[in-house]
Design a protein around this motif. Structure first.
Motif, PDB file in Angstrom:
ATOM      1  N   HIS A   1      25.606  44.589 115.759  1.00 34.12           N
ATOM      2  CA  HIS A   1      25.077  45.317 114.610  1.00 34.12           C
ATOM      3  C   HIS A   1      25.167  46.819 114.858  1.00 34.12           C
ATOM      4  O   HIS A   1      25.034  47.278 115.990  1.00 34.12           O
ATOM      5  CB  HIS A   1      23.626  44.926 114.340  1.00 34.12           C
ATOM      6  CG  HIS A   1      23.448  43.496 113.920  1.00 34.12           C
ATOM      7  ND1 HIS A   1      22.783  42.577 114.694  1.00 34.12           N
ATOM      8  CD2 HIS A   1      23.868  42.833 112.813  1.00 34.12           C
ATOM      9  CE1 HIS A   1      22.786  41.400 114.079  1.00 34.12           C
ATOM     10  NE2 HIS A   1      23.436  41.534 112.954  1.00 34.12           N
ATOM     11  N   ARG A   2      25.340  47.561 113.791  1.00 32.99           N
ATOM     12  CA  ARG A   2      25.365  49.021 113.859  1.00 32.99           C
ATOM     13  C   ARG A   2      24.438  49.568 112.767  1.00 32.99           C
ATOM     14  O   ARG A   2      24.656  49.306 111.575  1.00 32.99           O
ATOM     15  CB  ARG A   2      26.779  49.547 113.655  1.00 32.99           C
ATOM     16  CG  ARG A   2      26.909  51.066 113.732  1.00 32.99           C
ATOM     17  CD  ARG A   2      26.663  51.590 115.127  1.00 32.99           C
ATOM     18  NE  ARG A   2      27.632  51.058 116.083  1.00 32.99           N
ATOM     19  CZ  ARG A   2      28.807  51.616 116.346  1.00 32.99           C
ATOM     20  NH1 ARG A   2      29.188  52.726 115.725  1.00 32.99           N
ATOM     21  NH2 ARG A   2      29.610  51.080 117.248  1.00 32.99           N
ATOM     22  N   LEU A   3      23.406  50.285 113.177  1.00 27.31           N
ATOM     23  CA  LEU A   3      22.515  50.912 112.202  1.00 27.31           C
ATOM     24  C   LEU A   3      23.233  52.060 111.511  1.00 27.31           C
ATOM     25  O   LEU A   3      24.029  52.777 112.134  1.00 27.31           O
ATOM     26  CB  LEU A   3      21.252  51.431 112.878  1.00 27.31           C
ATOM     27  CG  LEU A   3      20.304  50.397 113.487  1.00 27.31           C
ATOM     28  CD1 LEU A   3      19.070  51.096 114.027  1.00 27.31           C
ATOM     29  CD2 LEU A   3      19.917  49.332 112.480  1.00 27.31           C
ATOM     30  N   VAL A   4      22.912  52.252 110.231  1.00 27.24           N
ATOM     31  CA  VAL A   4      23.487  53.356 109.484  1.00 27.24           C
ATOM     32  C   VAL A   4      22.411  53.937 108.583  1.00 27.24           C
ATOM     33  O   VAL A   4      21.617  53.204 107.986  1.00 27.24           O
ATOM     34  CB  VAL A   4      24.720  52.904 108.663  1.00 27.24           C
ATOM     35  CG1 VAL A   4      24.350  51.809 107.670  1.00 27.24           C
ATOM     36  CG2 VAL A   4      25.368  54.077 107.945  1.00 27.24           C
ATOM     37  N   ALA A   5      22.349  55.251 108.516  1.00 28.20           N
ATOM     38  CA  ALA A   5      21.404  55.937 107.639  1.00 28.20           C
ATOM     39  C   ALA A   5      22.095  57.173 107.066  1.00 28.20           C
ATOM     40  O   ALA A   5      22.344  58.137 107.793  1.00 28.20           O
ATOM     41  CB  ALA A   5      20.131  56.330 108.385  1.00 28.20           C
ATOM     42  N   ILE A   6      22.417  57.114 105.787  1.00 27.02           N
ATOM     43  CA  ILE A   6      23.008  58.259 105.089  1.00 27.02           C
ATOM     44  C   ILE A   6      21.858  58.954 104.371  1.00 27.02           C
ATOM     45  O   ILE A   6      21.468  58.575 103.269  1.00 27.02           O
ATOM     46  CB  ILE A   6      24.107  57.796 104.114  1.00 27.02           C
ATOM     47  CG1 ILE A   6      25.148  56.960 104.865  1.00 27.02           C
ATOM     48  CG2 ILE A   6      24.764  58.999 103.442  1.00 27.02           C
ATOM     49  CD1 ILE A   6      26.165  56.286 103.956  1.00 27.02           C
ATOM     50  N   ASP A   7      21.307  59.947 105.039  1.00 25.55           N
ATOM     51  CA  ASP A   7      20.059  60.549 104.584  1.00 25.55           C
ATOM     52  C   ASP A   7      20.323  61.850 103.832  1.00 25.55           C
ATOM     53  O   ASP A   7      19.813  62.913 104.199  1.00 25.55           O
ATOM     54  CB  ASP A   7      19.143  60.792 105.782  1.00 25.55           C
ATOM     55  CG  ASP A   7      17.691  60.975 105.383  1.00 25.55           C
ATOM     56  OD1 ASP A   7      17.287  60.400 104.361  1.00 25.55           O
ATOM     57  OD2 ASP A   7      16.968  61.704 106.091  1.00 25.55           O
TER      58      ASP A   7
END
Length: 431
Positions: free
Chosen positions: A139-145
Motif C-alpha cells: 500500500h502507498r498512502l497519498v494525500a493531495i492537500d
C-alpha cells in the motif's frame, strides 16, 4: 483529584496537527502509530508469532489500530482497560470508475460515505487522500492537500426558492465534484494520483480514495475558546486515547490492568468489516495477548470478565438556534468537560456501573463532566459501545466530547474539551 492535570492547551495544539495530517483513516492510524512509536511501542505483525513480553505493542490493519501496553507483573488473567474510538468520518469517496463529466466539465464520480451533511461539501476547496494498492499487495498512502476538487452549488438566480423552501440535494445528480475542463478520459484520475504518490500508474491495482476539505483546523472566537476543524468525529477521541495510552506507558508507575487503545474503521456505516468494531479484530488481539503470556481459555475468560471499555465518541452540544431539539434537562456545553452518554434502548452501552467507573476517573483527573441523553422524540445515533459490549461480553461505557455540526465537513468543539477528555482517559487507564 489530580492537582495538576497531565494535558493542557498544548494537547489541543497537537490535535490541530493530528487532524491536518490525518485526512483519511489510513493516515490517522499512521499518525497514531508514529506517536506511539515515540513512546516506545513497536508494531507486531498478525502473521507472526507473538511473544509474551512486557512493553507497548500495536497491530495495524487498514484503517484500524489496536495498541496495548503490558506492564511488569501482568499475568495471563490480568484484565484490560480499553479506550475505544473510530478513525472514519462521513465524506465523499471515489467510485471504482471515477472519470466522468458532461457539458465540457471534467468531474469525479463519488459515493456518499456515512450520514454526511451534504450541503457542507458544497463550494468548498477539496483535496484527495487515501491509499493506493500496488501489484503484489503493498500500500502507498497519498494525500493531495491542495484545492483540487469542488462541488459547485447552483446559483440562487437559478433556484429562487432555495432560501425559503430549503436546499434539496440529490446524492447522485448534485454531489459530483468538478476538477477541470474538457472531456473525461478513462484512467485520468488514477494516473494523476499515482504520479502524486510517486508510483508508476501501471503498478496501481486498486485504490481507496476520498475527498477532504483543505481548510486547516483553527481556533475560533474572541478568546479562542472554540476549535473548528474536520473529522473531529471521531479523530478527537483517537488523538486523546493515543495521548492517554502513551502517558500511562511512560509514567513508570505500577499498572493493575493492561491499557489498550482500539481505534476502528467503518463506524459511520455500521462497523461490519474486518477493521470495524463488529469484526473480530479486538477480540483476536486481546486473546492472542492472553495466550502469548502463557494463558488458557480460563485465563481469557477471567481477563475479559474484569475488563472495562470506555467507548469515546463525539456527542451533541446544545445548539443555541435549535434548543428545542435537545432534551430540556440535559444541555451539554463546550468547555465543561466530557459527556456521559446514556440511552436505555442500548444505542449507548452505559449503565449505572459504567457511570461509576467514568465519574471516578473524572474525579481522579480533576475533570468536570456532563450527562447527555436524547430528546424522546429525536432518536439518537449509536456508537461502537453496544457492539463492543455485546460482541466481547465486557463492561462498556459511552462517553465523548460535545460538539456542534456533527457529520459536517467542518465541526466545532470547545478548545479545552480535548485535553479534559485526555486527562479523564489517562486516569481511567491508570486505575
Amino acid at each position: 483529584m489530580r492537582a495538576h492535570p497531565r494535558f493542557d492547551r498544548g494537547h489541543t495544539d497537537d490535535l490541530i496537527t493530528f487532524l491536518a495530517e490525518s485526512p483519511s483513516p489510513y493516515h490517522a492510524v499512521a499518525s497514531t502509530a508514529a506517536r506511539l512509536e515515540k513512546a516506545g511501542f513497536r508494531q507486531v505483525e498478525e502473521t507472526a508469532a507473538w511473544s509474551g513480553g512486557t512493553g507497548g505493542k500495536y497491530v495495524l490493519r487498514g484503517g484500524a489500530i489496536v495498541a496495548w501496553y503490558v506492564p511488569e507483573g501482568a499475568g495471563p488473567e490480568t484484565p484490560y482497560r480499553i479506550v475505544g474510538a473510530h478513525t472514519d468520518s462521513p465524506n465523499l469517496r471515489v467510485k471504482p470508475i471515477p472519470d466522468t463529466g458532461s457539458h465540457g466539465w471534467r468531474q469525479i464520480a463519488v459515493e456518499i460515505y456515512g450520514g454526511t451533511l451534504l450541503n457542507t461539501w458544497l463550494d468548498r476547496d477539496l483535496g484527495l487522500s487515501g491509499r493506493l494498492t500496488l501489484r503484489g499487495g503493498a500500500h502507498r498512502l497519498v494525500a493531495i492537500d491542495r484545492p483540487l476538487l469542488r462541488v459547485p452549488q447552483l446559483a440562487v438566480h437559478l433556484d429562487r426558492s432555495v432560501n425559503s423552501e430549503g436546499l434539496k440535494l440529490d446524492k447522485q445528480r448534485h454531489m459530483t465534484p468538478v476538477w477541470g475542463l474538457g472531456d473525461p478520459a478513462e484512467g485520468d484520475l488514477i494516473r494523476f494520483v499515482a504520479q502524486e504518490a510517486g508510483v508508476p500508474a501501471e503498478e496501481v491495482a486498486g485504490w481507496d480514495l476520498m475527498v477532504h476539505s483543505v481548510e486547516p483546523p483553527a481556533y475560533l472566537g474572541r478568546d479562542r475558546e472554540l476549535l473548528a476543524g474536520p473529522r473531529m468525529d471521531n479523530l478527537l477521541s483517537v488523538h486523546a486515547g493515543t495521548a492517554a495510552l502513551a502517558a500511562v506507558a511512560t509514567s513508570g508507575q505500577e499498572l493493575p490492568h493492561i491499557p489498550v487503545l482500539a481505534a476502528f474503521d467503518h463506524e459511520e456505516n455500521g462497523s461490519q468489516s474486518d477493521t470495524g468494531a463488529d469484526g473480530p479484530l479486538l477480540g483476536t488481539v486481546l486473546e492472542r495477548s492472553v495466550f502469548a503470556r502463557g494463558g488458557s481459555y480460563e485465563d481469557r475468560a477471567r481477563a475479559f470478565a474484569g475488563t472495562v471499555c470506555l467507548s469515546s465518541d463525539t456527542g451533541h452540544a446544545v445548539h443555541p438556534n435549535y434548543a428545542e431539539r435537545h432534551e430540556p434537562g440535559h444541555h451539554p456545553m463546550p468547555g465543561r468537560g466530557p459527556i456521559l452518554k446514556v440511552n436505555v434502548n442500548q444505542r449507548y452501552a452505559t449503565d449505572g456501573s459504567g457511570r461509576a467507573v467514568f465519574t471516578a476517573a473524572c474525579e481522579r483527573a480533576g475533570v468536570p463532566w456532563q450527562s447527555f441523553v436524547s430528546h424522546n422524540s429525536m432518536p439518537c445515533g449509536t456508537t461502537i459501545g453496544p457492539i463492543t459490549a455485546a460482541r466481547h461480553g465486557i463492561t462498556t461505557v459511552d462517553i465523548g466530547v460535545a460538539i456542534l455540526s456533527m457529520h459536517s465537513a467542518r465541526e466545532l468543539c470547545g478548545a479545552e474539551d480535548p485535553y479534559l477528555l485526555a486527562n479523564a482517559l489517562t486516569a481511567f487507564l491508570e486505575d
